[in-house]
Scaffold this motif. Structure first.
Motif, short mmCIF file in Angstrom:
data_model
loop_
_atom_site.label_atom_id
_atom_site.label_comp_id
_atom_site.label_asym_id
_atom_site.label_seq_id
_atom_site.Cartn_x
_atom_site.Cartn_y
_atom_site.Cartn_z
N PRO A 1 0.97 -1.06 0.08
CA PRO A 1 0.17 0.05 0.07
C PRO A 1 0.79 1.27 -0.08
O PRO A 1 0.39 2.33 -0.82
CB PRO A 1 -1.06 -0.13 1.27
N ALA A 2 1.89 1.14 0.76
CA ALA A 2 3.04 2.38 0.69
C ALA A 2 3.55 2.68 -0.58
O ALA A 2 3.44 4.13 -1.14
CB ALA A 2 4.13 2.20 1.60
N TRP A 3 3.80 1.56 -1.39
CA TRP A 3 4.43 1.85 -2.75
C TRP A 3 3.41 2.49 -3.55
O TRP A 3 3.54 3.53 -4.41
CB TRP A 3 4.89 0.81 -3.29
N VAL A 4 2.02 1.91 -3.45
CA VAL A 4 1.07 2.34 -4.56
C VAL A 4 0.59 3.90 -4.04
O VAL A 4 0.64 4.68 -4.90
CB VAL A 4 -0.46 1.74 -4.31
N LYS A 5 0.58 4.32 -2.77
CA LYS A 5 0.29 5.52 -2.48
C LYS A 5 1.51 6.54 -2.75
O LYS A 5 1.11 7.58 -3.35
CB LYS A 5 0.07 5.67 -0.71
N GLU A 6 2.66 6.12 -2.79
CA GLU A 6 3.90 6.79 -3.27
C GLU A 6 3.58 7.21 -4.64
O GLU A 6 3.78 8.26 -5.01
CB GLU A 6 5.21 6.21 -3.08
#
Length: 163
Positions: free
Chosen positions: A19-24
């Motif tokens: 999820p952090a990668w997608v948000k970034e």
């Protein structure tokens, strides 16, 4: 100076979508504004990045070189690089290629199979997909206007990562 559009795709070299990668990546659209001279759209999933960028052709060429050197991506394939008379995009749209009914119908309309597969897409398919993508609202889509302001700030849902 000539206005141009480049459509291309790369393979994602990162394993383990979080999820952090997608948000970034979704928030990355706020780094582009009218001052950069580049507008466009990015659609991505754990396998591919598809992009359509517009701007002065030397700016686009420089951006393509940077993307080709980015270790998070590989296999850059240019579908088209052509002169245009008017922009299709007024800012940036960035979207995670979620698997849901709305997006699956969109993939089916513009691909041989009902999933995101740029290898099997023509330039007309790219343009149609991005044109419709820019009209869709969803928590997996982020937009910025030409002045860099975020127009639609959605938080990526955990369920869009379960593909």
């Amino acid at each position: 100076m000539y206005l141009a559009r480049v459509n291309f795709y790369t393979r994602c070299a990162i394993r383990g979508v979080t999820p952090a990668w997608v948000k970034e990546i979704l928030l990355s659209c706020t780094t582009y504004d009218s001052a950069s001279g580049i507008s466009g759209a990015l659609l991505f999933n754990e396998r591919y990045f598809l992009q359509s960028m517009e701007g002065e052709r030397s700016l686009l060429s420089n951006q393509i070189v940077k993307i080709a050197e980015d270790e998070r991506q590989s296999g850059l394939t240019i579908v088209a690089f052509k002169a245009i008379s008017v922009r299709m995009y007024t800012g940036w749209t960035v979207a995670f290629a979620a698997r849901n009914t709305q997006m699956d119908l969109l993939y089916f309309r513009y691909n041989v199979i009902g999933e995101l597969d740029p290898v099997r897409m023509t330039l007309d398919m790219f343009d149609g997909l991005f044109s419709e993508l820019c009209q869709i609202d969803g928590s997996y889509i982020q937009r910025s206007s030409s002045d860099g302001r975020v127009q639609s700030a959605g938080r990526p849902r955990k369920d869009i990562l379960a593909q």
